[in-house]
Design an enzyme around this catalytic site. Structure first.
Site, short mmCIF file in Angstrom:
data_model
loop_
_atom_site.label_atom_id
_atom_site.label_comp_id
_atom_site.label_asym_id
_atom_site.label_seq_id
_atom_site.Cartn_x
_atom_site.Cartn_y
_atom_site.Cartn_z
N ASP A 141 75.33 10.29 98.91
CA ASP A 141 75.91 11.56 99.36
C ASP A 141 77.41 11.41 99.57
O ASP A 141 77.99 12.03 100.45
CB ASP A 141 75.22 12.02 100.65
CG ASP A 141 75.56 13.46 101.02
OD1 ASP A 141 75.77 14.29 100.11
OD2 ASP A 141 75.64 13.77 102.23
N ASP A 163 78.66 7.85 107.59
CA ASP A 163 77.41 8.60 107.33
C ASP A 163 76.60 7.94 106.22
O ASP A 163 76.36 8.52 105.16
CB ASP A 163 77.70 10.06 107.00
CG ASP A 163 78.27 10.83 108.17
OD1 ASP A 163 78.06 10.40 109.32
OD2 ASP A 163 78.95 11.84 107.93
#
Length: 263
Positions: free
Chosen positions: A192, A209
């Site tokens: 991502d 993240d």
């Protein structure tokens, strides 16, 4: 009052300042983040000497919130608190159940969310061990993760999307190394990666993240790798960098890794 109740009341007072002057939506978010189990986990961090104070929110994400915290010496760190709601469970389930490292963890909402926290910690550690710039993981428990704070006394480091790059080519090369070395050295694919989860600190990019990152033996790893490459190339192309083609980056990542294995 039992020691457990005293601890809970103590934590409620400590985080009460975070709940003032909020809108209805923000109050709902706080209710999801600072539930009783989470407060007791934070209390455990405090009694273990990791955390002295939780100060203010740094960022709000789909899976949880990140708070600025300090230890007894005033040294900063980031406290990421993952929400335990059903919607969070549905989002993270596919990333945990599909990871070969977490076989057998399925179905139960709490187990999956706790496994997700464990997964982000392990991914941060693998990237860190491979020399890829990520926040250094400190510890984790239940739905809480403690890690290095990326920022200074004025606030957290900005996202890549919000920074005017002095040398787009150099930053592009640095970010490409997250993808290539992540695959070759950490044996992970972020899955991502974009300008939203890269911070810029002192002119250097830092990847964040990483909870959804998969090991490269995941059945979908090459598709995730291609998506990361496409997203990063598209962003830097707009910023005027001398961008390789998606195919060139993919070949360097996969073939370069094969060459290392043959040696």
């Amino acid at each position: 009052m039992s020691s457990y109740e005293e601890a809970y009341a103590y934590l409620e007072r400590r985080v009460d300042a975070l709940k003032t002057n909020k809108t209805g939506d923000e109050k709902q978010t706080d209710a999801e983040v600072f539930d009783k189990k989470t407060l007791m986990t934070i209390y455990d961090f405090m009694t273990s000497g990791y955390v002295d104070s939780v100060h203010y929110p740094i960022s709000t994400g789909k899976e949880g919130n990140v708070f600025y915290a300090t230890d007894e010496d005033g040294e900063p760190m980031a406290l990421k608190i993952f929400r335990t709601s059903t919607s969070t469970f549905k989002r993270v389930a596919k990333y945990v159940e599909g990871d070969p490292r977490f076989r057998g963890v399925t179905g139960n909402r709490w187990k999956l969310i706790y496994a997700w926290v464990n997964k982000e910690f392990k991914n941060l550690d693998r990237y860190n061990q491979a020399g890829i710039p990520v926040p250094e993981p400190i510890t984790f428990s239940q739905n809480c993760l403690l890690m290095e704070y990326i920022g200074d006394e004025t606030g957290p480091a900005p996202q890549l999307k919000d920074v005017l790059l002095e040398d787009p080519d150099e930053t592009y090369d640095d970010v490409l190394s997250f993808i290539i070395e992540g695959w070759q050295e950490a044996h992970l694919v972020h899955g991502d990666l974009s300008e939203y989860n890269i911070l810029m600190m002192d002119g250097e990019p830092i990847m964040i993240d990483v909870g959804q990152a998969m090991t490269r033996d995941h059945y979908n790893a090459k598709e995730l790798l291609a998506r990361d490459i496409h997203n990063i190339n598209a962003f830097f192309r707009k910023r005027g960098a001398d961008v390789l083609t998606d195919e060139e980056v993919m070949e360097e990542t996969i073939n370069g890794d094969n060459e290392e294995e043959e040696q």
